[in-house]
Design a protein around this motif. Structure first.
Motif, PDB file in Angstrom:
ATOM      1  N   SER A 289      49.904  62.285  43.856  1.00 14.54           N
ATOM      2  CA  SER A 289      49.925  63.108  45.069  1.00 14.54           C
ATOM      3  C   SER A 289      50.740  62.393  46.143  1.00 14.54           C
ATOM      4  O   SER A 289      51.139  61.245  45.970  1.00 14.54           O
TER       5      SER A 289
ATOM      6  N   ALA B 176      57.739  60.521  40.310  1.00 15.33           N
ATOM      7  CA  ALA B 176      57.617  61.709  39.468  1.00 15.33           C
ATOM      8  C   ALA B 176      56.848  61.384  38.191  1.00 15.33           C
ATOM      9  O   ALA B 176      56.041  62.185  37.721  1.00 15.33           O
TER      10      ALA B 176
ATOM     11  N   SER C  37      55.738  65.538  43.967  1.00 13.87           N
ATOM     12  CA  SER C  37      56.186  66.897  43.636  1.00 13.87           C
ATOM     13  C   SER C  37      57.608  67.169  44.114  1.00 13.87           C
ATOM     14  O   SER C  37      58.243  68.113  43.659  1.00 13.87           O
ATOM     15  N   ASP C  38      58.124  66.321  45.026  1.00 13.57           N
ATOM     16  CA  ASP C  38      59.501  66.434  45.493  1.00 13.57           C
ATOM     17  C   ASP C  38      60.439  65.471  44.766  1.00 13.57           C
ATOM     18  O   ASP C  38      61.645  65.483  45.003  1.00 13.57           O
TER      19      ASP C  38
ATOM     20  N   ASP D 213      56.368  62.155  48.205  1.00 13.93           N
ATOM     21  CA  ASP D 213      55.585  63.181  47.510  1.00 13.93           C
ATOM     22  C   ASP D 213      56.118  63.341  46.086  1.00 13.93           C
ATOM     23  O   ASP D 213      57.263  63.781  45.900  1.00 13.93           O
TER      24      ASP D 213
END
Length: 142
Positions: free
Chosen positions: A113, A108, A99-100, A97
């Motif tokens: 997504s 990143a 976002s992690d 992910d």
């Protein structure tokens, strides 16, 4: 001294759809990390090939979406070499992910997504060997 290894990577459709310049940025980031992109093959995957490659996930509810995603645009298949290449490339990719993912990791920087996360990396030396043989059968791992 670390042993030189080879691993496999894919630059996925969410990056390739943006064009060759974006693909080249990912390759440059990999090379700048100390790894070496030895070979890149740009092409479409056909449905059967994608299903076979991702067969270990075929019972997952998202398998069909994964296959649809992987065949909708061309991908860039990569043979990557370097010291501890499998783990170093996985670390460079970051978590699934974006976002992690830590700042500076490929997911990143380029992922959009959890499902469209820019790159694939082999998860072990055994997987790297299997995946390299799948897409680069002429390459002999020594």
């Amino acid at each position: 001294m670390s042993k030189k290894e080879f691993t496999f990577g894919i630059i996925k459709p969410d990056v390739t759809v943006k064009g060759l310049d974006e693909v080249n940025k990912v390759v440059a980031d990999i090379n700048a990390s100390g790894l070496e992109v030895v070979s890149v093959v740009h092409r479409f995957l056909d449905r059967g090939e994608a299903e076979s490659f991702y067969a270990e996930h075929n019972a997952k509810p998202w398998f069909g979406d994964l296959i649809d995603y992987m065949v909708r645009e061309p991908v860039a298949l990569m043979l990557i070499g370097g010291a501890n290449a499998v783990q170093n490339y996985r670390d460079l990719c970051g978590p699934t992910d974006p976002s992690d993912a830590a700042e500076g990791t490929l997911r990143a920087k380029y992922g959009t997504s959890r499902d469209e996360n820019a790159v694939h990396s082999s998860d072990s030396v055994a997987s790297a060997q299997r995946e390299l043989h799948f897409f680069f059968p002429e390459f002999q791992i020594k």
